[in-house]
Design a protein around this motif. Structure first.
Motif, PDB file in Angstrom:
ATOM      1  N   VAL A 133       0.834  -1.201   0.000  1.00 55.54           N
ATOM      2  CA  VAL A 133       0.000   0.000   0.000  1.00 55.54           C
ATOM      3  C   VAL A 133       0.870   1.253   0.000  1.00 55.54           C
ATOM      4  O   VAL A 133       0.605   2.224  -0.723  1.00 55.54           O
ATOM      5  CB  VAL A 133      -0.940   0.003   1.228  1.00 55.54           C
ATOM      6  N   ILE A 134       1.952   1.225   0.805  1.00 54.85           N
ATOM      7  CA  ILE A 134       2.871   2.364   0.867  1.00 54.85           C
ATOM      8  C   ILE A 134       3.526   2.609  -0.484  1.00 54.85           C
ATOM      9  O   ILE A 134       3.637   3.755  -0.951  1.00 54.85           O
ATOM     10  CB  ILE A 134       3.949   2.142   1.949  1.00 54.85           C
ATOM     11  N   ILE A 135       3.968   1.528  -1.136  1.00 53.88           N
ATOM     12  CA  ILE A 135       4.605   1.665  -2.445  1.00 53.88           C
ATOM     13  C   ILE A 135       3.633   2.241  -3.464  1.00 53.88           C
ATOM     14  O   ILE A 135       3.973   3.150  -4.233  1.00 53.88           O
ATOM     15  CB  ILE A 135       5.141   0.300  -2.924  1.00 53.88           C
ATOM     16  N   ALA A 136       2.421   1.694  -3.462  1.00 49.25           N
ATOM     17  CA  ALA A 136       1.414   2.195  -4.400  1.00 49.25           C
ATOM     18  C   ALA A 136       1.125   3.669  -4.144  1.00 49.25           C
ATOM     19  O   ALA A 136       1.029   4.475  -5.085  1.00 49.25           O
ATOM     20  CB  ALA A 136       0.130   1.371  -4.277  1.00 49.25           C
ATOM     21  N   GLY A 137       0.991   4.043  -2.873  1.00 51.83           N
ATOM     22  CA  GLY A 137       0.735   5.443  -2.538  1.00 51.83           C
ATOM     23  C   GLY A 137       1.902   6.342  -2.895  1.00 51.83           C
ATOM     24  O   GLY A 137       1.713   7.463  -3.389  1.00 51.83           O
ATOM     25  N   ALA A 138       3.135   5.834  -2.667  1.00 50.81           N
ATOM     26  CA  ALA A 138       4.323   6.632  -2.979  1.00 50.81           C
ATOM     27  C   ALA A 138       4.442   6.868  -4.474  1.00 50.81           C
ATOM     28  O   ALA A 138       4.776   7.978  -4.913  1.00 50.81           O
ATOM     29  CB  ALA A 138       5.565   5.935  -2.449  1.00 50.81           C
ATOM     30  N   VAL A 139       4.183   5.818  -5.252  1.00 47.87           N
ATOM     31  CA  VAL A 139       4.245   5.956  -6.705  1.00 47.87           C
ATOM     32  C   VAL A 139       3.228   6.984  -7.189  1.00 47.87           C
ATOM     33  O   VAL A 139       3.535   7.853  -8.027  1.00 47.87           O
ATOM     34  CB  VAL A 139       4.013   4.601  -7.392  1.00 47.87           C
ATOM     35  N   ALA A 140       2.011   6.898  -6.646  1.00 49.84           N
ATOM     36  CA  ALA A 140       0.968   7.851  -7.046  1.00 49.84           C
ATOM     37  C   ALA A 140       1.341   9.278  -6.637  1.00 49.84           C
ATOM     38  O   ALA A 140       1.146  10.233  -7.408  1.00 49.84           O
ATOM     39  CB  ALA A 140      -0.356   7.444  -6.408  1.00 49.84           C
ATOM     40  N   LEU A 141       1.899   9.429  -5.429  1.00 54.80           N
ATOM     41  CA  LEU A 141       2.267  10.758  -4.941  1.00 54.80           C
ATOM     42  C   LEU A 141       3.412  11.350  -5.759  1.00 54.80           C
ATOM     43  O   LEU A 141       3.364  12.532  -6.140  1.00 54.80           O
ATOM     44  CB  LEU A 141       2.657  10.682  -3.465  1.00 54.80           C
ATOM     45  N   ILE A 142       4.444  10.550  -6.017  1.00 53.03           N
ATOM     46  CA  ILE A 142       5.591  11.044  -6.792  1.00 53.03           C
ATOM     47  C   ILE A 142       5.157  11.430  -8.205  1.00 53.03           C
ATOM     48  O   ILE A 142       5.583  12.465  -8.736  1.00 53.03           O
ATOM     49  CB  ILE A 142       6.701   9.978  -6.835  1.00 53.03           C
ATOM     50  N   THR A 143       4.294  10.585  -8.790  1.00 52.50           N
ATOM     51  CA  THR A 143       3.786  10.902 -10.124  1.00 52.50           C
ATOM     52  C   THR A 143       3.063  12.239 -10.127  1.00 52.50           C
ATOM     53  O   THR A 143       3.266  13.084 -11.016  1.00 52.50           O
ATOM     54  CB  THR A 143       2.839   9.792 -10.614  1.00 52.50           C
ATOM     55  N   TYR A 144       2.238  12.461  -9.115  1.00 55.24           N
ATOM     56  CA  TYR A 144       1.494  13.728  -9.016  1.00 55.24           C
ATOM     57  C   TYR A 144       2.432  14.912  -8.828  1.00 55.24           C
ATOM     58  O   TYR A 144       2.290  15.957  -9.478  1.00 55.24           O
ATOM     59  CB  TYR A 144       0.505  13.651  -7.852  1.00 55.24           C
ATOM     60  N   LEU A 145       3.449  14.746  -7.939  1.00 53.80           N
ATOM     61  CA  LEU A 145       4.372  15.846  -7.658  1.00 53.80           C
ATOM     62  C   LEU A 145       5.231  16.191  -8.867  1.00 53.80           C
ATOM     63  O   LEU A 145       5.505  17.363  -9.129  1.00 53.80           O
ATOM     64  CB  LEU A 145       5.266  15.474  -6.469  1.00 53.80           C
ATOM     65  N   VAL A 146       5.662  15.159  -9.599  1.00 54.53           N
ATOM     66  CA  VAL A 146       6.455  15.412 -10.803  1.00 54.53           C
ATOM     67  C   VAL A 146       5.629  16.163 -11.839  1.00 54.53           C
ATOM     68  O   VAL A 146       6.097  17.123 -12.459  1.00 54.53           O
ATOM     69  CB  VAL A 146       6.975  14.081 -11.386  1.00 54.53           C
ATOM     70  N   GLN A 147       4.385  15.720 -12.011  1.00 59.76           N
ATOM     71  CA  GLN A 147       3.523  16.363 -12.992  1.00 59.76           C
ATOM     72  C   GLN A 147       3.186  17.802 -12.617  1.00 59.76           C
ATOM     73  O   GLN A 147       3.010  18.666 -13.482  1.00 59.76           O
ATOM     74  CB  GLN A 147       2.241  15.554 -13.167  1.00 59.76           C
ATOM     75  N   SER A 148       3.122  18.059 -11.309  1.00 55.99           N
ATOM     76  CA  SER A 148       2.777  19.416 -10.850  1.00 55.99           C
ATOM     77  C   SER A 148       3.994  20.317 -10.699  1.00 55.99           C
ATOM     78  O   SER A 148       3.868  21.478 -10.352  1.00 55.99           O
ATOM     79  CB  SER A 148       2.038  19.336  -9.508  1.00 55.99           C
ATOM     80  N   GLY A 149       5.227  19.743 -10.917  1.00 61.10           N
ATOM     81  CA  GLY A 149       6.447  20.534 -10.811  1.00 61.10           C
ATOM     82  C   GLY A 149       6.846  20.866  -9.394  1.00 61.10           C
ATOM     83  O   GLY A 149       7.591  21.815  -9.147  1.00 61.10           O
ATOM     84  N   ALA A 150       6.398  20.067  -8.420  1.00 57.43           N
ATOM     85  CA  ALA A 150       6.666  20.372  -7.016  1.00 57.43           C
ATOM     86  C   ALA A 150       8.128  20.165  -6.637  1.00 57.43           C
ATOM     87  O   ALA A 150       8.594  20.707  -5.636  1.00 57.43           O
ATOM     88  CB  ALA A 150       5.782  19.508  -6.123  1.00 57.43           C
TER      89      ALA A 150
END
Length: 242
Positions: A38-55
């Motif tokens: 669950v942590i890995i899945a959440g981390a992947v989703a979060l990193i993907t979102y942050l990269v796309q948003s330029g964070a």
């Protein structure tokens, strides 16, 4: 000594019709794998979102923060490693007895926490600390020697159980159990490595299912590892007095 296929067949034979009990016995490692998934899945989703948003653009981390976080993580890993070892050793002991007697009339919860008792807690704790120290010192030479020694010491807890299962006095100290494991594993370290490696497809399935497959994979793996010791050591250490 049985082949890899025969050891796995022995594990499957024991588990057939007993999967519910085996899953309960291994429930904490299983939940750990699911939680990690669950942590890995959440981390992947979060990193993907942050990269796309330029964070990540322009972000900085201080050396002081990195060092303090590293120290905290090391302490946490050591403690979690100890707790994990205590629980998995209890599971291994219960599984070994189950393999030998074929008697499934036992409490899986009690078996899982069997190390947290007057009989086993302090000895397993001391053996854990000694093995951690020796493995760390060998790792200072290079990673490979440390890995090899971890295989040499891998049967230490099983041997302690067999020697002391009747509670009779013996002439062994804690270092002797590690030495006996090292002697038992002479010529068998690569054999055990290949046995563990043969589960790589199953662990990949656990990863791809975000830990869900561990419900079946972990009991299968643990039972196979206990079957390995049972077949390698036989009755050699039962009533062993040194």
């Amino acid at each position: 000594m049985k082949t890899r296929g025969e050891l796995k067949a022995e594990a499957r034979e024991l588990l057939a019709g007993n999967w519910g009990k085996a899953i309960v016995l291994n429930i904490i490692p299983i939940l750990g794998a699911v939680f990690a998934g669950v942590i890995i899945a959440g981390a992947v989703a979060l990193i993907t979102y942050l990269v796309q948003s330029g964070a990540f653009s322009g972000s900085e981390t201080s050396i002081t923060d990195t060092a303090s976080n590293s120290a905290a993580n090391s302490g946490g890993q050591l403690f979690s490693g100890l707790i994990g070892t205590l629980i998995t050793t209890g599971i291994a002991y219960t599984t070994l007895d189950w393999l030998r007697t074929k008697n499934n009339d036992f409490s899986p919860v009690r078996g899982m926490f069997s190390i947290f008792s007057r009989e086993y807690f302090v000895p397993v704790l001391v053996l854990y600390i000694l093995q951690a120290i020796f493995t760390f010192l060998w790792t200072l030479l290079f990673v490979i020697p440390g890995l090899i020694k971890s295989y040499s010491y891998s049967q230490t807890y099983y041997i302690y159980k067999d020697v002391n299962q009747k509670g009779e006095a013996n002439n062994l100290n804690y270092l002797d159990y590690i030495t006996l494991s090292r002697e038992l594993m002479n010529g068998h370290k690569f054999e055990m490595f290949v046995l563990q490696l043969s589960f790589i497809g199953w662990w990949l399935l656990v990863f791809l299912t975000f830990g869900i497959a561990a419900i079946w994979v972990y009991p299968y793996y643990q039972t196979t590892m206990s079957a390995y010791y049972k077949n390698l050591a036989g009755d050699k250490f039962i009533n062993y007095r040194g």
